[in-house]
Motif scaffolding. Structure first.
Motif, mmCIF file in Angstrom:
data_model
loop_
_atom_site.group_PDB
_atom_site.id
_atom_site.type_symbol
_atom_site.label_atom_id
_atom_site.label_comp_id
_atom_site.label_asym_id
_atom_site.label_seq_id
_atom_site.Cartn_x
_atom_site.Cartn_y
_atom_site.Cartn_z
ATOM 1 N N ILE A 58 40.615 32.096 47.129
ATOM 2 C CA ILE A 58 39.772 31.482 46.107
ATOM 3 C C ILE A 58 39.359 30.105 46.583
ATOM 4 O O ILE A 58 40.181 29.333 47.084
ATOM 5 C CB ILE A 58 40.537 31.381 44.786
ATOM 6 C CG1 ILE A 58 40.884 32.792 44.324
ATOM 7 C CG2 ILE A 58 39.744 30.641 43.743
ATOM 8 C CD1 ILE A 58 41.817 32.805 43.160
ATOM 9 N N ILE A 59 38.079 29.830 46.463
ATOM 10 C CA ILE A 59 37.579 28.532 46.876
ATOM 11 C C ILE A 59 38.157 27.484 45.944
ATOM 12 O O ILE A 59 38.201 27.703 44.727
ATOM 13 C CB ILE A 59 36.042 28.512 46.812
ATOM 14 C CG1 ILE A 59 35.484 29.643 47.673
ATOM 15 C CG2 ILE A 59 35.482 27.171 47.258
ATOM 16 C CD1 ILE A 59 34.075 30.009 47.337
ATOM 17 N N PRO A 60 38.623 26.353 46.473
ATOM 18 C CA PRO A 60 39.164 25.323 45.595
ATOM 19 C C PRO A 60 38.123 24.898 44.568
ATOM 20 O O PRO A 60 36.950 24.711 44.897
ATOM 21 C CB PRO A 60 39.483 24.171 46.543
ATOM 22 C CG PRO A 60 39.579 24.791 47.892
ATOM 23 C CD PRO A 60 38.732 26.004 47.881
ATOM 24 N N GLY A 61 38.508 24.770 43.373
ATOM 25 C CA GLY A 61 37.605 24.363 42.317
ATOM 26 C C GLY A 61 36.689 25.469 41.853
ATOM 27 O O GLY A 61 35.654 25.209 41.232
ATOM 28 N N SER A 62 37.049 26.727 42.172
ATOM 29 C CA SER A 62 36.142 27.814 41.804
ATOM 30 C C SER A 62 36.203 28.100 40.312
ATOM 31 O O SER A 62 35.325 28.767 39.768
ATOM 32 C CB SER A 62 36.484 29.075 42.586
ATOM 33 O OG SER A 62 37.849 29.349 42.442
ATOM 34 N N ASP A 63 37.272 27.612 39.648
ATOM 35 C CA ASP A 63 37.361 27.820 38.197
ATOM 36 C C ASP A 63 36.108 27.323 37.486
ATOM 37 O O ASP A 63 35.616 27.943 36.542
ATOM 38 C CB ASP A 63 38.573 27.061 37.636
ATOM 39 C CG ASP A 63 39.841 27.846 37.897
ATOM 40 O OD1 ASP A 63 39.697 28.992 38.406
ATOM 41 O OD2 ASP A 63 40.939 27.335 37.631
ATOM 42 N N LYS A 101 31.877 32.344 31.740
ATOM 43 C CA LYS A 101 32.500 33.296 30.827
ATOM 44 C C LYS A 101 31.590 34.495 30.660
ATOM 45 O O LYS A 101 30.370 34.370 30.594
ATOM 46 C CB LYS A 101 32.712 32.622 29.474
ATOM 47 C CG LYS A 101 33.786 31.578 29.502
ATOM 48 C CD LYS A 101 34.777 31.867 28.365
ATOM 49 C CE LYS A 101 36.004 31.006 28.455
ATOM 50 N NZ LYS A 101 35.718 29.612 28.106
ATOM 51 N N THR A 102 32.170 35.672 30.598
ATOM 52 C CA THR A 102 31.367 36.860 30.386
ATOM 53 C C THR A 102 30.797 36.805 28.973
ATOM 54 O O THR A 102 31.547 36.659 28.002
ATOM 55 C CB THR A 102 32.227 38.127 30.523
ATOM 56 O OG1 THR A 102 33.010 37.998 31.685
ATOM 57 C CG2 THR A 102 31.366 39.355 30.594
#
Ligand code: SF4
Ligand code: SF4
Lengths: 329, 190, 205
Positions: free
Chosen positions: C190-195, C200-201
């Protein structure tokens, strides 16, 4: 010619062969270490402590490797060429006084195999024959790199023989003898009487010629690894190649002795200190051979010839003329 | 005793080396044995006490003259045998053998009748080089100088012959003017 | 000796300059002057001095390989590892078979069965390292971040086919407990900061 003389000579020859074959091995070890340190590397490290046994490992490798004689070579010549290189190197040593004479068990030993009265000429001549090793090896190898290297060997040796001969002529004129022992005695009075102060030009010329004749780095064209593989040694393997190697390193040691004896005062007055000083000088010159290899780039063959015939030879001749004029008045 | 042994040893070696040089059809064998023979000849000088001449023999003949032969040999394939054209080998062999014998007899006869004595024997206390120098610069001064001038003439001649195009550098020459370029060669051919 | 400066691969422009090259001398006299100035200016001795200084400084840069090793980049793709879930310690692999499917060298073989919880369990899993080209597709495709690349690059073997088994690659449970398992930042991670970039769906259809 009595038997004692004969036995003494044979013993001296055997000692010389053993010592300098071993030294040739140590020479490679020192070369690898010195070059490595100068290039911020460690060099060989794994065979024994600080890889001191590397020489033994290399020796075992060279002796046990298969001796390959390729198909199209001229067999006998191919086989004899390395022997010529090694043999001429050791033959030249016959006229070199390695130490002052000393007395052991009431018997006076002269550490020179034969004090012929044309020592220097003999050494130059025999080193000139050393040319036949690379030359014949290269021509018999049926390999283009070898052939190029043979051509270079012939031209370099012939040209630089002229320079080394002419540059030595001026010191010879001053000493008035061709024997290395006379040279040594001429400079026995101390550092001030060394030949290098009275003949600096001849010294520089002779050192340059020595580099060319031993094929060391600024003039390392005969077996220039990065353009003609290993030159005359390309087709060789095992101990035959090893003989070329021993010849090269023995030559370096002997020419260091010659330079130290002719220009740097030799063993001086013949005391123990003098003998140690000679060893020190020889080691320094040998180190210088390695040092330049780390520092200097190679020159091209045509530059080498240009340097020899258009620069060094005229300087050598002028040096002789000036020396002659100074000596006359 | 040692001298006799050395003499015969080197005599045999010299003769066999020169025989190989003459008889072989492999150029490299000839070159090598010729060089070796030249070195073995120097042994005779050493046996006679003429160290200087011995060393000079090695330097000049082996170190220089034969190395120049070797230069010539670079131009052909030395790994092949040379095919010689012999019309009547027996005749050539016989004639040259006779001629050689005759020459040896002509030169040797007066010497033998003379009870060979050295003209300039090795003197005690005088080095070899000095002795040679003294003879060269007194008795044989004129021939010596003439030889020197001839060599000088030969050297200058050689430089002139070889040096005609030495000023143009092949590296710096334009591509189409270079003697190595294809176009120049084609032009020359047409 | 630290290896820090070797890790710095950021070779910038600074410190570089053009060497000025003199024109090639055309005349004999010019060439002679060049040789004379080069030999007399002492440049040769500068060279000698530089190497001698290095020899006495003894600032050796040799890495004696089997004893010392250079650190490799964290994203380096060497022999695979199987990770465990940090919280529960169970293996992350769910036996979905995507890695086997995508492997372009066809070197992953796996077999699965349902365990008592009706959960899929890997029974056989091996990678033939003789064929693996370390492309990283398996790590990229893995939905669970289970298979990743490790740092073990010494693959010498007596045979061409050299397999690693699931158990060899799996982080030992005690190593996990000791906190020695690290997330792999390379391919597929996971790319850092991908959150932040996750939307949101939208459910309001
Ligand atoms: S790295 Fe590439 S070749 Fe190797 S197992 Fe994964 S997908 Fe296959
Ligand atoms: S390692 Fe990943 S991709 Fe492969 S089977 Fe397990 S979960 Fe699926």
């Amino acid at each position: 010619m009595d038997t004692a003389y004969l036995i003494e000579t044979v013993i001296k020859i055997v000692i010389l062969l053993l010592v300098f074959s071993a030294l040739a091995g140590f020479g490679t070890y020192f070369e690898r270490k010195v070059l490595a340190f100068m290039q911020r590397r460690l060099g060989p490290m794994h065979v024994g402590p600080y890889s001191l046994l590397q020489i033994a490992a290399d020796g075992v490798k060279l002796f046990t490797k298969e001796d390959i004689v390729p198909q199209n070579v001229v067999g006998p010549i191919f086989k004899i060429a390395p022997v010529i290189t090694a043999a001429t190197a050791f033959m030249a040593a016959a006229a070199i006084p390695f130490m002052p004479s000393f007395t052991i068990f009431g018997y006076e030993v002269h550490p020179i195999i034969s004090d012929i009265n044309v020592g220097i000429l003999y050494i130059l001549g025999v080193m000139a024959i050393g040319l036949y090793g690379p030359l014949l090896g290269g021509m018999a190898s049926a390999n283009k790199w070898s052939l190029i290297s043979a051509a270079r060997a012939a031209s370099v040796f012939i040209s630089y023989e002229v320079v080394s001969g002419l540059s030595l002529l001026a010191p010879i004129m001053m000493v008035g003898s061709l024997s290395l022992i006379d040279f040594n005695n001429y400079q026995a009075a101390g550092v001030g009487s060394w030949m290098i102060w009275s003949q600096p030009v001849a010294f520089v010329l002779f050192v340059i010629a020595a580099f060319a004749e031993t094929g060391r780095t600024p003039f390392h064209l005969i077996a220039n690894d990065h353009e003609i593989i290993d030159g005359f040694g390309t087709e060789y393997s095992g101990m035959r190649w090893g003989l070329f190697f021993i010849g090269e390193y023995a030559n370096m040691f002997f020419i260091s002795f010659v330079i130290a004896l002719i220009f740097l005062g030799g063993f001086g007055d013949g005391s123990v200190g003098g003998a140690l000083a000679l060893l020190g000088k020889v080691s320094f010159i040998f180190f210088f051979f390695l040092w330049t290899r780390a520092a200097w780039p190679d020159v091209r063959p045509d530059q080498l010839m240009w340097l020899c015939w258009k620069v060094l030879m005229p300087i050598a001749v002028v040096n002789i003329v000036i020396t002659g004029i100074v000596m006359m008045f | 005793m040692f001298e006799a042994i050395a003499f015969y040893l080197f005599a045999i070696l010299t003769i066999s080396m020169f025989s190989i040089a003459v008889l072989t059809s492999q150029a490299l064998y000839a070159l090598t044995s010729l060089a070796a023979g030249m070195i073995f000849i120097s042994a005779f000088f050493f046996i006679l006490g003429a160290d200087f001449l011995g060393a000079v023999q090695i330097i000049v003949y082996t170190g220089a003259v034969l190395a120049l032969y070797a230069f010539g040999m670079m131009f052909f394939d030395t790994t092949r045998d040379v095919v010689e054209k012999r019309t009547s080998p027996m005749l050539v062999f016989g004639m040259s053998g006779m001629a050689a014998l005759l020459i040896v007899l002509i030169f040797a006869a007066p010497i033998v009748s003379d009870n060979i004595a050295a003209l300039y024997p090795v003197q005690e206390g005088v080095g070899n080089a000095q002795a040679v120098g003294m003879v060269l610069f007194t008795k044989y001064l004129v021939p010596f100088e003439v030889a020197a001038v001839m060599l000088l003439v030969a050297m200058i001649g050689g430089i002139i012959l070889a040096g005609k195009k030495m000023d143009t550098s092949l590296t710096l020459l334009d591509e189409d003017k270079s003697p190595l370029s294809v176009e120049t060669n084609e032009k020359a051919a047409s | 000796m630290s290896f820090e400066k070797f890790k710095d691969r950021n070779v910038g422009e600074d410190g570089y300059y053009m060497v000025d090259i003199e024109d090639y001398p055309e005349t004999g006299w010019g060439k002679f002057k060049q040789v004379a100035s080069r030999s007399l200016k002492g440049e040769l001795f500068v060279g000698l001095w530089v190497v001698l200084r290095e020899m006495f400084k003894f600032d050796i840069h040799t890495v004696q390989y089997p004893k010392e090793k250079l650190p490799i980049g964290p994203r380096y793709r060497a022999v695979h590892k199987m990770l465990r879930l940090f919280e529960s310690g169970t293996e992350r692999c769910i036996g979905c078979g995507l890695c086997e499917k995508i492997c372009i060298s066809d070197c992953i073989r796996m077999d699965t069965k349902y365990d008592e919880n009706s959960r899929k369990e890997v029974t056989e899993y091996s990678i033939n390292l003789g064929r693996c080209i370390f492309c990283g597709y398996c790590a990229e495709v893995c939905p669970e971040l289970a298979i990743v690349h490790g740092g073990r690059y010494e693959n010498a073997s007596e045979q061409r086919a050299h397999f690693v088994e699931f158990e060899d690659m799996l982080t030992p449970i005690d190593a996990l407990k000791a906190g020695q398992q690290e997330e792999f930042p390379g391919f597929g991670a996971i790319i850092p900061g991908s959150d932040k970039s996750v939307k949101k769906t939208p459910l309001a259809y």
